[in-house]
Design a protein around this motif. Structure first.
Motif, short mmCIF file in Angstrom:
data_model
loop_
_atom_site.label_atom_id
_atom_site.label_comp_id
_atom_site.label_asym_id
_atom_site.label_seq_id
_atom_site.Cartn_x
_atom_site.Cartn_y
_atom_site.Cartn_z
N ASP A 39 12.24 5.72 2.74
CA ASP A 39 12.82 5.96 1.42
C ASP A 39 13.49 4.70 0.87
O ASP A 39 13.41 4.41 -0.33
CB ASP A 39 13.86 7.10 1.50
CG ASP A 39 13.22 8.46 1.76
OD1 ASP A 39 12.00 8.58 1.54
OD2 ASP A 39 13.94 9.37 2.18
N TRP A 40 14.16 3.96 1.74
CA TRP A 40 14.85 2.75 1.31
C TRP A 40 13.86 1.68 0.84
O TRP A 40 14.08 1.02 -0.19
CB TRP A 40 15.70 2.21 2.46
CG TRP A 40 16.41 0.93 2.16
CD1 TRP A 40 17.21 0.66 1.08
CD2 TRP A 40 16.37 -0.27 2.93
NE1 TRP A 40 17.69 -0.63 1.15
CE2 TRP A 40 17.19 -1.23 2.28
CE3 TRP A 40 15.76 -0.62 4.14
CZ2 TRP A 40 17.39 -2.52 2.78
CZ3 TRP A 40 15.96 -1.89 4.64
CH2 TRP A 40 16.76 -2.83 3.97
N LEU A 41 12.77 1.52 1.56
CA LEU A 41 11.78 0.48 1.23
C LEU A 41 10.74 0.96 0.21
O LEU A 41 9.90 0.16 -0.22
CB LEU A 41 11.08 0.01 2.50
CG LEU A 41 11.96 -0.73 3.52
CD1 LEU A 41 11.24 -0.89 4.85
CD2 LEU A 41 12.38 -2.09 2.97
N MET A 42 10.80 2.22 -0.17
CA MET A 42 9.80 2.80 -1.06
C MET A 42 9.58 2.02 -2.35
O MET A 42 8.43 1.88 -2.81
CB MET A 42 10.14 4.26 -1.37
CG MET A 42 9.09 4.98 -2.20
SD MET A 42 7.47 5.02 -1.37
CE MET A 42 7.84 6.10 0.02
N PRO A 43 10.64 1.48 -3.00
CA PRO A 43 10.38 0.72 -4.24
C PRO A 43 9.40 -0.44 -4.04
O PRO A 43 8.67 -0.80 -4.97
CB PRO A 43 11.78 0.20 -4.61
CG PRO A 43 12.72 1.20 -4.03
CD PRO A 43 12.08 1.64 -2.74
N LEU A 44 9.36 -1.01 -2.85
CA LEU A 44 8.43 -2.11 -2.59
C LEU A 44 7.03 -1.61 -2.29
O LEU A 44 6.06 -2.38 -2.37
CB LEU A 44 8.92 -2.95 -1.41
CG LEU A 44 10.33 -3.53 -1.54
CD1 LEU A 44 10.65 -4.42 -0.37
CD2 LEU A 44 10.47 -4.31 -2.84
N LEU A 45 6.91 -0.33 -1.95
CA LEU A 45 5.59 0.24 -1.65
C LEU A 45 4.91 0.75 -2.91
O LEU A 45 3.72 1.02 -2.90
CB LEU A 45 5.73 1.38 -0.64
CG LEU A 45 6.45 1.07 0.67
CD1 LEU A 45 6.52 2.31 1.56
CD2 LEU A 45 5.77 -0.07 1.41
N LYS A 46 5.66 0.89 -3.97
CA LYS A 46 5.11 1.46 -5.21
C LYS A 46 4.83 0.40 -6.27
O LYS A 46 4.33 0.72 -7.35
CB LYS A 46 6.10 2.49 -5.79
CG LYS A 46 6.24 3.76 -4.96
CD LYS A 46 7.19 4.72 -5.66
CE LYS A 46 7.26 6.06 -4.94
NZ LYS A 46 8.16 7.01 -5.63
N THR A 47 5.16 -0.83 -5.97
CA THR A 47 5.12 -1.87 -6.99
C THR A 47 4.16 -3.00 -6.59
O THR A 47 4.03 -3.32 -5.42
CB THR A 47 6.53 -2.47 -7.18
OG1 THR A 47 7.45 -1.41 -7.42
CG2 THR A 47 6.56 -3.43 -8.35
N GLU A 48 3.49 -3.55 -7.58
CA GLU A 48 2.72 -4.77 -7.35
C GLU A 48 3.68 -5.95 -7.50
O GLU A 48 4.26 -6.17 -8.56
CB GLU A 48 1.56 -4.86 -8.35
CG GLU A 48 0.52 -3.76 -8.14
CD GLU A 48 -0.62 -3.84 -9.15
OE1 GLU A 48 -0.52 -4.68 -10.07
OE2 GLU A 48 -1.58 -3.08 -9.02
N LEU A 49 3.88 -6.67 -6.40
CA LEU A 49 4.90 -7.70 -6.33
C LEU A 49 4.32 -9.07 -6.65
O LEU A 49 3.28 -9.46 -6.11
CB LEU A 49 5.52 -7.72 -4.94
CG LEU A 49 6.14 -6.39 -4.47
CD1 LEU A 49 6.49 -6.46 -3.00
CD2 LEU A 49 7.37 -6.05 -5.30
N LYS A 50 5.03 -9.80 -7.49
CA LYS A 50 4.65 -11.17 -7.80
C LYS A 50 5.38 -12.07 -6.81
O LYS A 50 6.60 -12.15 -6.82
CB LYS A 50 5.04 -11.53 -9.24
CG LYS A 50 4.56 -12.90 -9.67
CD LYS A 50 3.05 -12.96 -9.80
CE LYS A 50 2.58 -14.28 -10.37
NZ LYS A 50 1.12 -14.39 -10.43
#
Length: 381
Positions: A217-228
């Motif tokens: 849950d804590w790392l979820m924002p990084l799993l849902k986003t295409e990171l530059k």
């Protein structure tokens, strides 16, 4: 900085996977640092603080007017406490002190620094303030004083903890204000030994160990986003992992958020087909998918010499230190510790940020066992 993680971790899928390029991996560390503190950390602090404040307000002459938040030495409690109090104290006058504070070059002047920073108009210790009455508390907005890093308020040397003794006196003599302190387990164990901190600050709350689900849950924002990750590179997307992976990550990292973040990052792999023969990302790749290894592992720990253990023990007590303060705490000349500190930094056990040195979170679980087995005074894991 040299790569601090052992190579050779492999998967057994139907296609070849390889280690993520260092440049991409390093840039992924930035969005991790920007994540909000884990929700279980914040809830734990908010619930403990709500109860402590309620008890103090109901009986200010007898209830303790402080709360100490304890965490591991590789966790920066400042942002965690600040995020927790931002939403948790809507009806209080909250003052944050010593944010980013670093003890002065002469550790014996810490006490005077704290007097100036915290309460320049405070009464002398001999002039004890009268206890606050219930009526006074009912008619005013509670004042909450926050000092989130006790580790920077002392140095482990002769007379080096007078700053802590000043805070003990200041907080216990003035019951009109409530105090929140942050401290790591190792520093707390040391301070308990030398100045019995728990006799003054009785209310203690410990950050919980995070479960696999909570880490996901804590790392979820990084799993849902295409990171530059790089100005001229492709976007990066991180694939989801199984429940088994997250449970393994929690067990491997002892549920410590900062440790888990490093282990998670180093478990990521990329498809070999995304690389050229020269080991660079293939031209035209617009999106690079990273996949987590099924078995996240801690970094291997180099064989430690006796001096290494003393260096690391002092760093873990204070969370971060300059080389000169490290030498003072060990009673050694600065030149005599320089070479071992360089070795530890080169091997990735120690991280350097400006003049400050600290222990890499990924190494904490092994160091906890290593120093504990060698009879060092340690805190909880």
């Amino acid at each position: 900085m040299a790569d601090w993680w052992p190579h050779g971790t492999t998967l057994e899928p139907t296609e070849d996977l390889v280690n993520v390029l260092p440049g991409i991996l390093n840039s992924l560390g930035e969005p991790v640092k920007k994540l909000s503190p884990p929700v279980p950390y914040q809830v734990t602090i908010q619930e403990a603080l709500a109860k402590a404040l309620q008890d103090w307000q109901a009986n200010p002459e007898f209830e303790n007017n402080s709360l100490v938040v304890l965490g591991r030495p590789v966790e920066d409690l400042g942002p965690i406490i600040k995020a927790s109090l931002h939403e948790g104290l809507p009806d209080c006058d909250v003052h944050f002190f010593l944010g980013g504070y670093q003890r002065p070059s002469d550790p014996l002047t810490v006490r005077e620094h704290l007097k100036h920073e915290l309460d320049p108009g405070a009464q002398a210790p001999s002039a004890m303030a009268p206890p606050v009455t219930q009526t006074e508390l009912d008619n005013q907005v509670p004042t909450v004083m926050v000092v989130s890093s006790l580790e920077q308020c002392f140095l482990r040397c002769i007379q080096g903890w007078e700053g802590i003794e000043h805070l003990q006196t200041l907080s216990t003599q003035d019951t009109s204000r409530f105090w929140v302190f942050g401290c790591n387990y190792w520093a707390w164990a040391f301070l308990e030994r030398v100045c019995q901190v728990s006799a003054y600050w009785e209310n203690v709350v410990e950050l919980p160990h995070l479960s696999g689900t909570e880490l996901e849950d804590w790392l979820m924002p990084l799993l849902k986003t295409e990171l530059k990750t790089q100005s001229a590179g492709p976007l990066v997307q991180i694939a989801a992992a199984s429940d088994g992976y997250w449970n393994s990550l929690a067990n491997t990292s002892d549920g410590i958020a900062t440790t888990a973040a490093q282990v998670w990052l180093k478990s990521l792999k990329m498809r070999a087909t995304a690389l050229t023969d020269e080991g660079t990302v293939a031209d035209g790749a617009a999106l690079l998918e990273l996949l987590p290894d099924d078995k996240p592992t801690l970094p291997s720990l180099m064989p430690l010499e006796a001096m290494d253990r003393y260096l690391l023990h002092s760093l873990l007590i204070h969370r971060e230190m300059t080389r000169s303060h490290l030498a003072i705490s060990l009673g050694e000349a600065e030149c005599s510790i320089r070479s071992r500190l360089q070795v530890l930094r080169r091997e990735g056990v120690v991280h350097q940020r400006g003049r400050q040195f600290s222990v890499q979170p990924g190494h904490y679980p092994r160091l906890y066992s290593e120093l504990g087995n060698n009879n060092f005074l340690i805190g909880k894991s």
